[in-house]
Design a protein around this motif. Sequence first.
Motif, PDB file in Angstrom:
ATOM      1  N   ILE A   6      -5.972  42.144 -15.852  1.00  0.00           N
ATOM      2  CA  ILE A   6      -5.844  41.240 -16.992  1.00  0.00           C
ATOM      3  C   ILE A   6      -4.411  40.721 -17.090  1.00  0.00           C
ATOM      4  O   ILE A   6      -4.184  39.536 -17.374  1.00  0.00           O
ATOM      5  N   TYR A   7      -3.450  41.610 -16.859  1.00  0.00           N
ATOM      6  CA  TYR A   7      -2.038  41.195 -16.872  1.00  0.00           C
ATOM      7  C   TYR A   7      -1.797  40.109 -15.819  1.00  0.00           C
ATOM      8  O   TYR A   7      -1.145  39.091 -16.098  1.00  0.00           O
ATOM      9  N   ASP A   8      -2.313  40.318 -14.612  1.00  0.00           N
ATOM     10  CA  ASP A   8      -2.141  39.327 -13.544  1.00  0.00           C
ATOM     11  C   ASP A   8      -2.790  37.992 -13.914  1.00  0.00           C
ATOM     12  O   ASP A   8      -2.230  36.919 -13.628  1.00  0.00           O
ATOM     13  N   LEU A   9      -3.959  38.053 -14.548  1.00  0.00           N
ATOM     14  CA  LEU A   9      -4.646  36.828 -14.965  1.00  0.00           C
ATOM     15  C   LEU A   9      -3.844  36.080 -16.026  1.00  0.00           C
ATOM     16  O   LEU A   9      -3.748  34.847 -15.993  1.00  0.00           O
ATOM     17  N   MET A  10      -3.279  36.822 -16.961  1.00  0.00           N
ATOM     18  CA  MET A  10      -2.478  36.197 -18.016  1.00  0.00           C
ATOM     19  C   MET A  10      -1.230  35.545 -17.444  1.00  0.00           C
ATOM     20  O   MET A  10      -0.856  34.433 -17.846  1.00  0.00           O
ATOM     21  N   VAL A  11      -0.574  36.230 -16.510  1.00  0.00           N
ATOM     22  CA  VAL A  11       0.621  35.669 -15.866  1.00  0.00           C
ATOM     23  C   VAL A  11       0.239  34.408 -15.096  1.00  0.00           C
ATOM     24  O   VAL A  11       0.937  33.388 -15.161  1.00  0.00           O
ATOM     25  N   GLY A  12      -0.873  34.476 -14.361  1.00  0.00           N
ATOM     26  CA  GLY A  12      -1.338  33.312 -13.615  1.00  0.00           C
ATOM     27  C   GLY A  12      -1.665  32.149 -14.528  1.00  0.00           C
ATOM     28  O   GLY A  12      -1.346  30.992 -14.221  1.00  0.00           O
ATOM     29  N   PHE A  13      -2.291  32.452 -15.673  1.00  0.00           N
ATOM     30  CA  PHE A  13      -2.635  31.409 -16.648  1.00  0.00           C
ATOM     31  C   PHE A  13      -1.383  30.747 -17.206  1.00  0.00           C
ATOM     32  O   PHE A  13      -1.300  29.512 -17.313  1.00  0.00           O
ATOM     33  N   LEU A  14      -0.396  31.558 -17.580  1.00  0.00           N
ATOM     34  CA  LEU A  14       0.841  31.024 -18.156  1.00  0.00           C
ATOM     35  C   LEU A  14       1.610  30.179 -17.143  1.00  0.00           C
ATOM     36  O   LEU A  14       2.234  29.177 -17.506  1.00  0.00           O
ATOM     37  N   LYS A  15       1.553  30.576 -15.866  1.00  0.00           N
ATOM     38  CA  LYS A  15       2.232  29.787 -14.834  1.00  0.00           C
ATOM     39  C   LYS A  15       1.596  28.411 -14.689  1.00  0.00           C
ATOM     40  O   LYS A  15       2.292  27.415 -14.466  1.00  0.00           O
ATOM     41  N   VAL A  16       0.268  28.365 -14.822  1.00  0.00           N
ATOM     42  CA  VAL A  16      -0.423  27.078 -14.738  1.00  0.00           C
ATOM     43  C   VAL A  16      -0.040  26.199 -15.920  1.00  0.00           C
ATOM     44  O   VAL A  16       0.249  25.004 -15.770  1.00  0.00           O
ATOM     45  N   VAL A  17      -0.009  26.787 -17.111  1.00  0.00           N
ATOM     46  CA  VAL A  17       0.245  26.034 -18.342  1.00  0.00           C
ATOM     47  C   VAL A  17       1.705  25.599 -18.455  1.00  0.00           C
ATOM     48  O   VAL A  17       1.997  24.452 -18.826  1.00  0.00           O
ATOM     49  N   THR A  18       2.630  26.511 -18.153  1.00  0.00           N
ATOM     50  CA  THR A  18       4.051  26.219 -18.379  1.00  0.00           C
ATOM     51  C   THR A  18       4.766  25.613 -17.177  1.00  0.00           C
ATOM     52  O   THR A  18       5.641  24.755 -17.331  1.00  0.00           O
ATOM     53  N   LYS A  19       4.398  26.066 -15.977  1.00  0.00           N
ATOM     54  CA  LYS A  19       5.123  25.629 -14.781  1.00  0.00           C
ATOM     55  C   LYS A  19       4.278  24.760 -13.842  1.00  0.00           C
ATOM     56  O   LYS A  19       4.777  24.296 -12.810  1.00  0.00           O
ATOM     57  N   ARG A  20       3.019  24.560 -14.205  1.00  0.00           N
ATOM     58  CA  ARG A  20       2.092  23.788 -13.362  1.00  0.00           C
ATOM     59  C   ARG A  20       2.006  24.385 -11.955  1.00  0.00           C
ATOM     60  O   ARG A  20       1.859  23.679 -10.972  1.00  0.00           O
ATOM     61  N   THR A  21       2.120  25.716 -11.904  1.00  0.00           N
ATOM     62  CA  THR A  21       2.033  26.430 -10.628  1.00  0.00           C
ATOM     63  C   THR A  21       0.681  27.111 -10.524  1.00  0.00           C
ATOM     64  O   THR A  21       0.320  27.919 -11.392  1.00  0.00           O
ATOM     65  N   LEU A  22      -0.058  26.788  -9.472  1.00  0.00           N
ATOM     66  CA  LEU A  22      -1.409  27.317  -9.312  1.00  0.00           C
ATOM     67  C   LEU A  22      -1.402  28.507  -8.361  1.00  0.00           C
ATOM     68  O   LEU A  22      -0.857  28.448  -7.265  1.00  0.00           O
ATOM     69  N   SER A  23      -2.020  29.599  -8.806  1.00  0.00           N
ATOM     70  CA  SER A  23      -2.152  30.807  -7.999  1.00  0.00           C
ATOM     71  C   SER A  23      -3.597  31.275  -8.088  1.00  0.00           C
ATOM     72  O   SER A  23      -4.347  30.841  -8.973  1.00  0.00           O
ATOM     73  N   PRO A  24      -4.030  32.183  -7.206  1.00  0.00           N
ATOM     74  CA  PRO A  24      -5.402  32.706  -7.288  1.00  0.00           C
ATOM     75  C   PRO A  24      -5.719  33.322  -8.644  1.00  0.00           C
ATOM     76  O   PRO A  24      -6.826  33.146  -9.170  1.00  0.00           O
ATOM     77  N   ASP A  25      -4.748  34.030  -9.231  1.00  0.00           N
ATOM     78  CA  ASP A  25      -4.965  34.618 -10.555  1.00  0.00           C
ATOM     79  C   ASP A  25      -5.102  33.539 -11.623  1.00  0.00           C
ATOM     80  O   ASP A  25      -5.917  33.665 -12.540  1.00  0.00           O
ATOM     81  N   GLY A  26      -4.312  32.496 -11.501  1.00  0.00           N
ATOM     82  CA  GLY A  26      -4.419  31.393 -12.444  1.00  0.00           C
ATOM     83  C   GLY A  26      -5.767  30.709 -12.357  1.00  0.00           C
ATOM     84  O   GLY A  26      -6.372  30.360 -13.381  1.00  0.00           O
TER      85      GLY A  26
END
Length: 237
Positions: free
Chosen positions: A41-61
């Motif tokens: 869940i922590y990894d998913l939240m970090v991935g989500f925040l990266k998509v929203v704030t930095k427009r960085t896409l990762s598998p978790d995001g």
Amino acid sequence: SSSGNTFLLKEFFGIEASLFLETWLHLASLLAVLIFFRKRIYDLMVGFLKVVTKRTLSPDGVDSFKIIVATLFTFPSVYLLDRIFSFEDFLTTTTVAATLIITGILIIIAEKAHLGKADLSWTLVMFLGLVQGLAVFPGISRSGLTISFLIFMGVAKRKSAEFSFLLAIPTILAAFLIRLTELDNFDFLLRPEMWYVFIASFIASVASIKYMMKLVEGKWIYFAPYCLLVGGLILAL
């Protein structure tokens, strides 16, 4: 199925739970999911925040947004079924037995006739949300249904189970928040018995998740005889 099993407790043992109590017990199971999958869940939240704030896409995001999409597609499914069926009339020992048997059959089909290997695509996630809505029928296990669907479509067993449990988080949370709006006060928090059942539900949920994660990677099909046996016994009584 929580609704199916609580109905059977009422019918055969006289133990009745209100809709709010059922949701309160679900909240305990939600806490169990949060703790058991805390790292994921922590990894998913970090991935989500990266998509929203930095427009960085990762598998978790990507996975975090897939959970959101699946949840959004659940709502129209539940809404349409609620308009078509009267679930209060539907809730009988016969129908609960039938849906338990259906769950067992779905598990067997998923295990024996799956379509090969597949990724958790966006299209599959949308259909998963619609399928999850079918769990509104009493006796249909949400986790059993969604895990079976993903395994049948070819998604790896562990990924199927993990995604199903993670998908429960927004679903349970939304149901609990809806129930809270129906309350006039929060006196229930002062009642010791409410915390006793919460703790019992939490412990049972942690044990169930651990067992299910091991079972789904091994002999997942062993869960089917339970559903078939219980459903058959109910029909025979």
